[in-house]
Design a protein around this motif. Structure first.
Motif, PDB file in Angstrom:
ATOM      1  N   LEU A  48      11.277  -5.765  -3.766  1.00  0.00           N
ATOM      2  CA  LEU A  48      11.736  -7.100  -4.118  1.00  0.00           C
ATOM      3  C   LEU A  48      10.591  -7.871  -4.761  1.00  0.00           C
ATOM      4  N   LEU A  49      10.800  -8.260  -6.009  1.00  0.00           N
ATOM      5  CA  LEU A  49       9.781  -8.945  -6.790  1.00  0.00           C
ATOM      6  C   LEU A  49      10.147 -10.415  -6.973  1.00  0.00           C
ATOM      7  N   PRO A  50       9.202 -11.245  -7.388  1.00  0.00           N
ATOM      8  CA  PRO A  50       9.530 -12.645  -7.692  1.00  0.00           C
ATOM      9  C   PRO A  50      10.535 -12.780  -8.826  1.00  0.00           C
ATOM     10  N   SER A  51      10.701 -11.687  -9.625  1.00  0.00           N
ATOM     11  CA  SER A  51      11.606 -11.723 -10.777  1.00  0.00           C
ATOM     12  C   SER A  51      12.882 -10.922 -10.575  1.00  0.00           C
ATOM     13  N   GLY A  52      13.072 -10.337  -9.377  1.00  0.00           N
ATOM     14  CA  GLY A  52      14.273  -9.554  -9.128  1.00  0.00           C
ATOM     15  C   GLY A  52      13.959  -8.251  -8.421  1.00  0.00           C
ATOM     16  N   LYS A  53      14.970  -7.417  -8.264  1.00  0.00           N
ATOM     17  CA  LYS A  53      14.859  -6.175  -7.499  1.00  0.00           C
ATOM     18  C   LYS A  53      14.460  -5.009  -8.398  1.00  0.00           C
ATOM     19  N   GLU A 172      15.348  -0.349 -19.175  1.00  0.00           N
ATOM     20  CA  GLU A 172      16.741  -0.381 -18.711  1.00  0.00           C
ATOM     21  C   GLU A 172      16.672  -0.672 -17.224  1.00  0.00           C
ATOM     22  N   THR A 173      16.559  -1.978 -16.923  1.00  0.00           N
ATOM     23  CA  THR A 173      16.343  -2.430 -15.550  1.00  0.00           C
ATOM     24  C   THR A 173      17.355  -3.527 -15.250  1.00  0.00           C
ATOM     25  N   MET A 174      18.627  -3.155 -15.220  1.00  0.00           N
ATOM     26  CA  MET A 174      19.675  -4.165 -15.106  1.00  0.00           C
ATOM     27  C   MET A 174      20.870  -3.662 -14.311  1.00  0.00           C
ATOM     28  N   LEU A 175      21.689  -4.616 -13.899  1.00  0.00           N
ATOM     29  CA  LEU A 175      23.017  -4.363 -13.365  1.00  0.00           C
ATOM     30  C   LEU A 175      24.013  -5.115 -14.249  1.00  0.00           C
ATOM     31  N   ASN A 176      25.296  -4.972 -13.931  1.00  0.00           N
ATOM     32  CA  ASN A 176      26.305  -5.674 -14.712  1.00  0.00           C
ATOM     33  C   ASN A 176      26.093  -7.182 -14.631  1.00  0.00           C
ATOM     34  N   ALA A 177      26.367  -7.853 -15.760  1.00  0.00           N
ATOM     35  CA  ALA A 177      26.189  -9.304 -15.888  1.00  0.00           C
ATOM     36  C   ALA A 177      24.755  -9.737 -15.614  1.00  0.00           C
ATOM     37  N   LEU A 178      23.816  -8.815 -15.806  1.00  0.00           N
ATOM     38  CA  LEU A 178      22.384  -9.125 -15.693  1.00  0.00           C
ATOM     39  C   LEU A 178      22.008  -9.721 -14.338  1.00  0.00           C
ATOM     40  N   LYS A 179      22.650  -9.238 -13.295  1.00  0.00           N
ATOM     41  CA  LYS A 179      22.383  -9.772 -11.961  1.00  0.00           C
ATOM     42  C   LYS A 179      21.324  -8.949 -11.234  1.00  0.00           C
ATOM     43  N   LYS A 180      20.594  -9.605 -10.369  1.00  0.00           N
ATOM     44  CA  LYS A 180      19.686  -9.023  -9.363  1.00  0.00           C
ATOM     45  C   LYS A 180      18.424  -8.353  -9.905  1.00  0.00           C
ATOM     46  N   GLU A 181      18.499  -7.612 -11.012  1.00  0.00           N
ATOM     47  CA  GLU A 181      17.333  -6.886 -11.507  1.00  0.00           C
ATOM     48  C   GLU A 181      16.640  -7.680 -12.632  1.00  0.00           C
ATOM     49  N   PRO A 182      15.376  -7.342 -12.945  1.00  0.00           N
ATOM     50  CA  PRO A 182      14.558  -8.220 -13.803  1.00  0.00           C
ATOM     51  C   PRO A 182      14.632  -7.949 -15.302  1.00  0.00           C
ATOM     52  N   GLN A 183      15.733  -7.414 -15.812  1.00  0.00           N
ATOM     53  CA  GLN A 183      15.827  -7.087 -17.242  1.00  0.00           C
ATOM     54  C   GLN A 183      15.469  -8.269 -18.140  1.00  0.00           C
ATOM     55  N   VAL A 311      16.417 -13.575  -7.152  1.00  0.00           N
ATOM     56  CA  VAL A 311      17.773 -13.034  -7.292  1.00  0.00           C
ATOM     57  C   VAL A 311      18.347 -13.555  -8.607  1.00  0.00           C
ATOM     58  N   PRO A 312      17.948 -12.963  -9.730  1.00  0.00           N
ATOM     59  CA  PRO A 312      18.429 -13.466 -11.015  1.00  0.00           C
ATOM     60  C   PRO A 312      19.932 -13.253 -11.179  1.00  0.00           C
TER      61      PRO A 312
END
Length: 320
Positions: A48-53, A172-183, A311-312
């Motif tokens: 868990l980072l300051p910018s997301g998972k 490629e560091t994302m989930l759908n709708a750009l949630k949770k990960e730091p893309q 939690v972006p």
């Protein structure tokens, strides 16, 4: 050789899904045998980072097995490399892969197509276990000469080396709708550092607000010729190499005359490069994110804001 055969299938047999499926599973067995990291393992955790998972090594390993996700990204990267060879003739291309995971999934296949004199990889991951695994893999496959450096760093903070031009950046560091990960945070950090003709993969990510008919979306699973009605209300966010900026609030108006079956959802479309795209339901990155039953808010306006941080993701509120 499994790696070469799989690469040829991914690139040149885009419609042969069974062969792609079989080849990716062969690749997974090969990679897992050398790294001791398998998509089936559940014994490690995300960071868990300051910018997301930042997902775990096994989570990253699992991404390999999403057929369309892997194939469309690899085909896009291949086309980007060919484009870069035209833009930088007779130059060695340096490729930064931010979030490479244990297999360096999206660049390893290119060791069967290009020489180390043509391409060099800068493999970056914040997870030391992923980097160690990628080192083991490259040593076992005797392809270490393709790696200029392994970098343990946070891609949202990383600065390009001053003595080395980077021609292609992949993240490629994302989930759908750009949630949770730091893309988004990674793109906002890395893209402004890129030289004029350098390329970024994915080339563009667009999240749009659409009305989906719940009955039709369910029916399409059994009626293959059914094309569900989807009403595009507007783009909520678009980010890429050509348009990399912080999100600004977007207002979406819900039509007054809608059906009770209509659901407001966020859809994610990804252009890896040129005509290589991931669209609705192609993979986990394109699963619609449900906002709610649209009929409850007919005629009203909804505001969307993209929040950065631990939690972006998109936050929204309805106007009175």
């Amino acid at each position: 050789m499994i790696l070469k055969k799989s690469t040829q299938t991914l690139l040149f047999k885009p419609k042969n899904f069974k062969d792609i499926y079989d080849n990716l599973h062969e690749l997974h067995r090969l990679y897992a045998s050398h790294t001791s990291i398998s998509a089936g393992d559940m014994n490690d955790t995300d960071i868990l980072l300051p910018s997301g998972k930042a997902i775990s090594p096994t989570g990253a390993a699992h991404c390999l097995l999403e057929i369309q996700r892997t194939a469309v990204f690899i085909r896009g990267i291949y086309k980007a490399i060919l484009k870069l060879q035209q833009s930088f003739p007779n130059q060695q291309l340096h490729i930064l892969y931010a979030g490479c995971g244990p297999y360096a999934t999206l660049v390893t296949p290119f060791t069967t197509l290009f020489s180390p004199e043509e391409v060099q990889f800068h493999l970056l991951d914040i997870n030391e276990r992923s980097l160690a695994a990628s080192k083991k893999l490259y040593k076992a496959l005797d392809i270490e000469m393709y790696v200029a450096e392994w970098i343990c760093a946070d891609a949202t903070q990383y600065k390009f080396p001053t003595d080395q031009a980077i021609h292609l950046v992949i993240s490629e560091t994302m989930l759908n709708a750009l949630k949770k990960e730091p893309q988004v945070a990674i793109m906002l950090n890395l893209i402004p550092q890129m030289q004029e003709k350098a390329l970024f993969i994915p080339e563009n990510i667009t999240v749009s607000a659409q009305l989906l008919n719940k009955q039709q979306e369910s029916a399409r699973l059994t009626q293959w010729d059914l094309i569900p009605e989807r009403i595009h209300l507007g783009d909520v966010y678009s980010i890429g190499r050509a348009d990399c900026k912080v999100h600004e609030q977007v207002s979406i108006q819900i039509p007054k005359n809608i059906l009770k079956e209509h659901s407001l959802q966020l859809l994610t479309e990804i252009t890896t490069f040129a005509d290589e795209r991931l669209k609705i339901y192609d993979c986990s990155l394109n699963i619609p994110l449900v906002i709610g039953n649209a009929m409850d808010f007919a005629g009203r306006t909804i505001n969307f804001d993209y929040h950065m941080g631990k939690v972006p993701g998109f936050k929204y509120h309805w106007l009175p």
